[in-house]
Design a protein around this motif. Sequence first.
Motif, PDB file in Angstrom:
ATOM      1  N   ILE A 190       0.839  -1.200   0.000  1.00  0.00           N
ATOM      2  CA  ILE A 190       0.000   0.000   0.000  1.00  0.00           C
ATOM      3  C   ILE A 190       0.875   1.251   0.000  1.00  0.00           C
ATOM      4  O   ILE A 190       0.649   2.194  -0.773  1.00  0.00           O
ATOM      5  CB  ILE A 190      -0.946  -0.004   1.219  1.00  0.00           C
ATOM      6  N   LEU A 191       1.889   1.272   0.857  1.00  0.00           N
ATOM      7  CA  LEU A 191       2.801   2.415   0.914  1.00  0.00           C
ATOM      8  C   LEU A 191       3.577   2.579  -0.385  1.00  0.00           C
ATOM      9  O   LEU A 191       3.818   3.699  -0.846  1.00  0.00           O
ATOM     10  CB  LEU A 191       3.768   2.241   2.082  1.00  0.00           C
ATOM     11  N   LEU A 192       3.941   1.459  -0.978  1.00  0.00           N
ATOM     12  CA  LEU A 192       4.707   1.489  -2.215  1.00  0.00           C
ATOM     13  C   LEU A 192       3.928   2.170  -3.333  1.00  0.00           C
ATOM     14  O   LEU A 192       4.472   2.952  -4.121  1.00  0.00           O
ATOM     15  CB  LEU A 192       5.063   0.061  -2.622  1.00  0.00           C
ATOM     16  N   ASP A 193       2.648   1.890  -3.410  1.00  0.00           N
ATOM     17  CA  ASP A 193       1.827   2.466  -4.467  1.00  0.00           C
ATOM     18  C   ASP A 193       1.615   3.963  -4.273  1.00  0.00           C
ATOM     19  O   ASP A 193       1.413   4.694  -5.241  1.00  0.00           O
ATOM     20  CB  ASP A 193       0.477   1.761  -4.532  1.00  0.00           C
ATOM     21  N   SER A 194       1.638   4.425  -3.021  1.00  0.00           N
ATOM     22  CA  SER A 194       1.376   5.844  -2.781  1.00  0.00           C
ATOM     23  C   SER A 194       2.654   6.671  -2.726  1.00  0.00           C
ATOM     24  O   SER A 194       2.640   7.850  -3.073  1.00  0.00           O
ATOM     25  CB  SER A 194       0.595   6.030  -1.472  1.00  0.00           C
ATOM     26  N   LEU A 230      12.535   0.278  -5.349  1.00  0.00           N
ATOM     27  CA  LEU A 230      11.605   1.351  -5.025  1.00  0.00           C
ATOM     28  C   LEU A 230      11.699   1.680  -3.537  1.00  0.00           C
ATOM     29  O   LEU A 230      11.414   0.835  -2.682  1.00  0.00           O
ATOM     30  CB  LEU A 230      10.174   0.950  -5.382  1.00  0.00           C
ATOM     31  N   ARG A 231      12.112   2.910  -3.237  1.00  0.00           N
ATOM     32  CA  ARG A 231      12.224   3.340  -1.849  1.00  0.00           C
ATOM     33  C   ARG A 231      10.916   3.965  -1.393  1.00  0.00           C
ATOM     34  O   ARG A 231      10.326   4.776  -2.097  1.00  0.00           O
ATOM     35  CB  ARG A 231      13.361   4.353  -1.697  1.00  0.00           C
ATOM     36  N   ILE A 232      10.456   3.572  -0.217  1.00  0.00           N
ATOM     37  CA  ILE A 232       9.262   4.178   0.369  1.00  0.00           C
ATOM     38  C   ILE A 232       9.669   5.530   0.917  1.00  0.00           C
ATOM     39  O   ILE A 232      10.381   5.624   1.919  1.00  0.00           O
ATOM     40  CB  ILE A 232       8.656   3.273   1.454  1.00  0.00           C
ATOM     41  N   ASP A 233       9.255   6.587   0.227  1.00  0.00           N
ATOM     42  CA  ASP A 233       9.778   7.932   0.448  1.00  0.00           C
ATOM     43  C   ASP A 233       9.031   8.667   1.555  1.00  0.00           C
ATOM     44  O   ASP A 233       8.479   9.748   1.352  1.00  0.00           O
ATOM     45  CB  ASP A 233       9.718   8.740  -0.853  1.00  0.00           C
ATOM     46  N   ILE A 234       9.000   8.061   2.722  1.00  0.00           N
ATOM     47  CA  ILE A 234       8.415   8.717   3.881  1.00  0.00           C
ATOM     48  C   ILE A 234       9.088   8.135   5.110  1.00  0.00           C
ATOM     49  O   ILE A 234       9.302   6.921   5.194  1.00  0.00           O
ATOM     50  CB  ILE A 234       6.885   8.519   3.938  1.00  0.00           C
ATOM     51  N   PRO A 235       9.504   8.976   6.046  1.00  0.00           N
ATOM     52  CA  PRO A 235      10.230   8.475   7.214  1.00  0.00           C
ATOM     53  C   PRO A 235       9.304   7.801   8.218  1.00  0.00           C
ATOM     54  O   PRO A 235       8.675   8.458   9.043  1.00  0.00           O
ATOM     55  CB  PRO A 235      10.859   9.751   7.806  1.00  0.00           C
TER      56      PRO A 235
END
Length: 254
Positions: free
Chosen positions: A175-179, A188-193
């Motif tokens: 879910i985080l990856l798609d957003s 693909l880096r999840i761009d939120i800390p």
Amino acid sequence: MDDSRDRTGAATGRTRPGTATVVPFERGPFAGLGADDLRTLHGLGTRRVYAHNEALMIEGEPGDRVVVLLTGWVKVVAATEDGGEALLAVRQPGELVGELAVLDGEPRSASVLAVRTSTTREIGAAAFLDYLADRPAAALALQRSVTRKLRLATRYRIDVGHGTGLARLARTLLILLDSCGVPTEQGLRIDIPLSHADLAALARLSAASVERSLRTLRDQGAVRTGYRGLVVRDRTPLAAAAGLALPTDRGGRS
């Protein structure tokens, strides 16, 4: 100056009048509006910068404004019965927050906190409602946005509400990856800390379960963790861990 507050309710005084800040509506609720509707919307409200962990909105307060996120990220949290805090969602640039309390006149059902320095455009409730009344296309776009959020919230509760800890964490990461997935050389880096505690709250798991599940996903080659954040190296084992079939229309993202 508007009446924005910090976490204690004290006025911060850090708003300043705005004229025509360009809002990144590519992913937001008003992405499909015509030029005149967007131009009018851009002229409403004030621009404000929030520091890391500063509250944009506080649970229980009246819905006095809506906020468009221009830069940065925010998380939506709500108090739990045991005095803790549940992480409900993360929001990215272009998204609108605070609209439900403005639309129904009820107190805010959750707090919104900046997870990094964030710039917003804040529109008072009366001005926003007047805008919707004068702009049927914008009102319809907002209705569709609210409906989509409700559908996603239902889907999220289903996806993370059952299964093993590994499956629930894998679904949360997808879910985080798609957003907020950003391409890098490693994947693909999840761009939120997000801390492990944040991931645990999103996946409705204990911190220990998140640690074990991340270890398994690293061993499978699905993810890589480090000081730069979490990177999904291969979506296929992540989808397998989630118990989901991998869609074929990801535009080449692996």
